[in-house]
Structure formats: C-alpha cells, structure tokens
Design a protein around this motif. Structure first.
Motif, PDB file in Angstrom:
ATOM      1  N   LEU A 155      -6.382  -1.705  -7.152  1.00 52.89           N
ATOM      2  CA  LEU A 155      -5.442  -0.694  -6.663  1.00 52.89           C
ATOM      3  C   LEU A 155      -4.958   0.203  -7.798  1.00 52.89           C
ATOM      4  O   LEU A 155      -4.979   1.434  -7.683  1.00 52.89           O
ATOM      5  CB  LEU A 155      -4.240  -1.356  -5.980  1.00 52.89           C
ATOM      6  CG  LEU A 155      -3.250  -0.395  -5.302  1.00 52.89           C
ATOM      7  CD1 LEU A 155      -3.917   0.355  -4.169  1.00 52.89           C
ATOM      8  CD2 LEU A 155      -2.029  -1.154  -4.795  1.00 52.89           C
ATOM      9  N   TYR A 192       1.358   3.766  -3.140  1.00 52.11           N
ATOM     10  CA  TYR A 192       0.765   5.088  -2.911  1.00 52.11           C
ATOM     11  C   TYR A 192       1.765   6.200  -3.216  1.00 52.11           C
ATOM     12  O   TYR A 192       1.436   7.174  -3.918  1.00 52.11           O
ATOM     13  CB  TYR A 192       0.300   5.187  -1.454  1.00 52.11           C
ATOM     14  CG  TYR A 192      -0.052   6.594  -1.016  1.00 52.11           C
ATOM     15  CD1 TYR A 192      -1.182   7.239  -1.513  1.00 52.11           C
ATOM     16  CD2 TYR A 192       0.748   7.281  -0.101  1.00 52.11           C
ATOM     17  CE1 TYR A 192      -1.505   8.528  -1.108  1.00 52.11           C
ATOM     18  CE2 TYR A 192       0.441   8.569   0.303  1.00 52.11           C
ATOM     19  CZ  TYR A 192      -0.693   9.192  -0.204  1.00 52.11           C
ATOM     20  OH  TYR A 192      -0.998  10.468   0.190  1.00 52.11           O
ATOM     21  N   LEU A 216       0.806  -1.220   0.000  1.00 51.07           N
ATOM     22  CA  LEU A 216       0.000   0.000   0.000  1.00 51.07           C
ATOM     23  C   LEU A 216       0.843   1.276   0.000  1.00 51.07           C
ATOM     24  O   LEU A 216       0.647   2.163  -0.833  1.00 51.07           O
ATOM     25  CB  LEU A 216      -0.945   0.011   1.212  1.00 51.07           C
ATOM     26  CG  LEU A 216      -2.151  -0.936   1.160  1.00 51.07           C
ATOM     27  CD1 LEU A 216      -2.941  -0.861   2.457  1.00 51.07           C
ATOM     28  CD2 LEU A 216      -3.054  -0.615  -0.029  1.00 51.07           C
ATOM     29  N   TYR A 235      -7.810   2.293  -9.179  1.00 53.35           N
ATOM     30  CA  TYR A 235      -8.163   3.447  -8.334  1.00 53.35           C
ATOM     31  C   TYR A 235      -7.201   4.609  -8.572  1.00 53.35           C
ATOM     32  O   TYR A 235      -7.632   5.762  -8.677  1.00 53.35           O
ATOM     33  CB  TYR A 235      -8.163   3.061  -6.846  1.00 53.35           C
ATOM     34  CG  TYR A 235      -8.818   4.137  -6.002  1.00 53.35           C
ATOM     35  CD1 TYR A 235     -10.185   4.108  -5.757  1.00 53.35           C
ATOM     36  CD2 TYR A 235      -8.080   5.202  -5.495  1.00 53.35           C
ATOM     37  CE1 TYR A 235     -10.801   5.099  -5.025  1.00 53.35           C
ATOM     38  CE2 TYR A 235      -8.690   6.203  -4.760  1.00 53.35           C
ATOM     39  CZ  TYR A 235     -10.045   6.144  -4.524  1.00 53.35           C
ATOM     40  OH  TYR A 235     -10.653   7.144  -3.810  1.00 53.35           O
ATOM     41  N   ILE A 265      -6.694   5.779  -0.349  1.00 55.69           N
ATOM     42  CA  ILE A 265      -5.580   4.871  -0.072  1.00 55.69           C
ATOM     43  C   ILE A 265      -4.915   5.231   1.253  1.00 55.69           C
ATOM     44  O   ILE A 265      -4.567   4.348   2.043  1.00 55.69           O
ATOM     45  CB  ILE A 265      -4.538   4.901  -1.213  1.00 55.69           C
ATOM     46  CG1 ILE A 265      -5.192   4.495  -2.544  1.00 55.69           C
ATOM     47  CG2 ILE A 265      -3.366   3.985  -0.897  1.00 55.69           C
ATOM     48  CD1 ILE A 265      -5.731   3.090  -2.570  1.00 55.69           C
ATOM     49  N   SER A 266      -4.735   6.536   1.503  1.00 55.71           N
ATOM     50  CA  SER A 266      -4.096   6.947   2.760  1.00 55.71           C
ATOM     51  C   SER A 266      -4.972   6.582   3.954  1.00 55.71           C
ATOM     52  O   SER A 266      -4.462   6.174   5.004  1.00 55.71           O
ATOM     53  CB  SER A 266      -3.799   8.449   2.745  1.00 55.71           C
ATOM     54  OG  SER A 266      -4.962   9.212   2.524  1.00 55.71           O
ATOM     55  N   SER A 287      -4.232  10.969  -2.350  1.00 52.40           N
ATOM     56  CA  SER A 287      -5.284   9.967  -2.513  1.00 52.40           C
ATOM     57  C   SER A 287      -5.825   9.664  -1.123  1.00 52.40           C
ATOM     58  O   SER A 287      -5.277   8.818  -0.410  1.00 52.40           O
ATOM     59  CB  SER A 287      -4.751   8.690  -3.172  1.00 52.40           C
ATOM     60  OG  SER A 287      -5.755   7.687  -3.201  1.00 52.40           O
TER      61      SER A 287
END
Length: 329
Positions: A266, A82, A78, A269, A119-120, A116
């Motif tokens: 992922l 990110y 992640l 997005y 995601i965060s 984002s």
C-alpha cells in the motif's frame, strides 16, 4: 509450516512482483518522458494481478464477517490512507515542480478518485461487493454483479469520464476471478506443470499478437482494442504467475525481501509515483538523459532503494503505522 501462513507468504511475493512492475512503469515514464516498453506488454497484467489477489482474500470475508466490520476496515485500511497520502503527495508534487498549490483541484482529484485511480477503484470494488452481499446472499447474483459491468463496457464501448468508474467496472471482474481461483485452488494446484507450460505458450502468443498489431490494453481510462485477448492475456498471467510463485523456495534472502515489499504494498503504491518523479528529476539535472535503455536499470534501483527506505521509516513510526495504516506490526 502452517498452511495459512504459507498461503499469505506466496500472496506477498505475488504482490511484490506486481508492485515492481508498476514501479518500473512509472520510472520509465518519468525518465524517458514516454513509454519504451509498451504498456500492453506488462502493466495491465500487474494491475489485474493486484485485483485478482484482492478478490482471493476479500470476497470470502464478506461471507464470514459482518458488514459493519468489513466497512470499518475499508474505511480505516484504505480510505484514510488514500486521503492522507493523496493530500500529502498532491501538495508535495506541486511544490516540487515549483507550481502554486490549488487545494480545490487536489481535493477534487481525491473525491473523484483521480489522485490514485487504483486505490479508489479497489475501495469502490470492495464497497460494491459488500452492498451486493447485503442485498442478497445468492452467489449467482455475485457472479452477475461482477461480470455485467465488464460486459456492458466491452459491448457498448460506452466509457465514462472518470477513471474510478471505468477502473472499477474492469477490476471487479478480476476480483471475482481471484475468488473463483480460491474456490478451485486445490484442483488447480494438482494440475501437472506441463499444462501450465502450455498455458504459458498461449500467453506468449497473445503477447506477440498484441505487440505485432499494436493493440491498446489501457486499464483505467479504458482503451482496449480487443476485449477477448485482454481477458485471456490477463487471466492466464494471473494463474501462471501464482503457480510459479507457489513453487519458489520461500526461504531465500531475495524472496524474503520481495515478501517484505508485498507486506508494504500500500505504501509502495502511493510512493510509486512521487519517488520516481524526484529521482529521475535529479538524474536529469546531474546527467544528460541516456537513450540507452540499460541505464534505466540503475535509475530503477535508486528508485527501489529510496522507496524501500521511506517505507521502512514510515512503518517504524508507531503513530503513522497504527493511526494512518491501522496496522499492529
């Protein structure tokens, strides 16, 4: 077919539905310059669904795997994607708009989660759950830890200036709902469909209420007019959509494509902001903006095809797949 494989497949189909809703949302905003279909009709449902599925999958892991392994996976699967995607897309969007690059602003947006928020917030939720599990193995504490942030915000209306904090406060509750669903899955699956039809009617009535009274249900920079309706709306949506997807015949070419999207959510997005921006910009240059809403379907299909092609190409770059996304296949 193995039950675990089947479960993963319905999860991927659910993810794809949520992803298509987000892609439609971004395409509509960039094409028309504003929302036509109200945010409260579907966007918060898609976001809640993502966190619901994440909780279903992630929370059981904190009780079966070591904290070291879980934190490492969060970092590799992640945090690194990110940072890489946010940096690349942040620079690309600026160049595409013909603006000068402000690296300090781009880095600030990455660190504050604004690059984002979704995601965060997912990263923060997972780290928060690992910390709670480390402090105490009591599952009642987990319940309180997941509900108190939501209750605090809903009663005090004391919002922060950061979407990552507000988003996490709401999202962590839906992750816990996903976990509760997993714990009661067999019971919920055994319930007769007629009761789900009844729940669907309640959901429709809630949506009508939201539409008539123009209730705001913004998820991240929180602006929620009625928290009870928001909670019932999103939770019923999650339960109903999972029930529907589980009953769909999975061996279908269209469902297989949706399953593929779900596996690559992922990347989808991260691309869901940039690709609609580029496609709609070119459409505006080639054609005048049509007020006819049906034209958006054509634009959306172009966005979907382009996003699919880019995702496919990225996943077929071995270095990118293994180093950035940390995936074997």
């Amino acid at each position: 077919m193995n039950a675990n494989i089947e479960r993963l497949r319905w999860i991927d189909v659910c993810r794809s539905i949520f992803m298509l809703m987000i892609l439609w949302f971004h395409t509509e905003i960039y094409y028309f310059g504003d929302l036509v279909l109200p945010y409260s009709m579907y966007v918060e449902n898609a976001l809640a669904g993502f966190f619901f599925i994440s909780g279903y999958l992630f929370i059981p892991k904190i009780y079966s795997k070591s904290n070291k392994i879980i934190i490492y996976n969060i970092f590799r699967k992640l945090i690194i994607p990110y940072i890489v995607f946010s940096l690349f897309l942040g620079i690309t969007k600026v160049l595409f708009r013909g603006e000068s690059i402000d690296f300090i602003l781009i880095i600030k947006n990455i660190l504050t989660g604004n690059a984002s928020w979704f995601i965060s917030a997912l990263i923060m939720c997972q780290l928060f759950l690992v910390i709670i599990r480390y402090i105490c193995n009591n599952r009642i504490l987990l319940l309180f830890a997941c509900t108190i942030p939501f209750l605090y915000i809903s009663f005090t209306k004391n919002y922060s200036n950061y979407s990552i904090i507000d988003g996490t406060s709401i999202s962590i509750l839906f992750m816990y709902f996903g976990y509760l669903y997993k714990k009661t899955e067999k019971l919920l699956d055994s319930i007769n469909n007629i009761y789900y039809i009844f729940l669907a009617l309640i959901l429709i009535l809630l949506k009508i209420t939201v539409f008539i009274y123009n209730l705001d249900m913004t998820f991240y920079y929180i602006s929620i007019d009625n928290y009870l309706i928001f909670l019932l709306d999103t939770l019923l949506w999650c339960i109903i959509i999972v029930k529907i997807v589980k009953q769909i015949h999975i061996e279908n070419i269209y469902i297989s494509y949706m399953e593929w999207i779900g596996k690559h959510t992922l990347v989808f997005y991260f691309l869901s902001g940039g690709v609609p921006l580029v496609i709609t910009t070119f459409m505006h240059k080639l054609f005048s903006i049509h007020s006819n809403y049906s034209i958006l379907l054509i634009v959306f299909l172009l966005v979907l095809i382009t996003t699919t092609i880019i995702s496919y190409l990225l996943f077929n770059i071995k270095f990118f797949r293994k180093t950035i996304l940390y995936m074997d296949s």
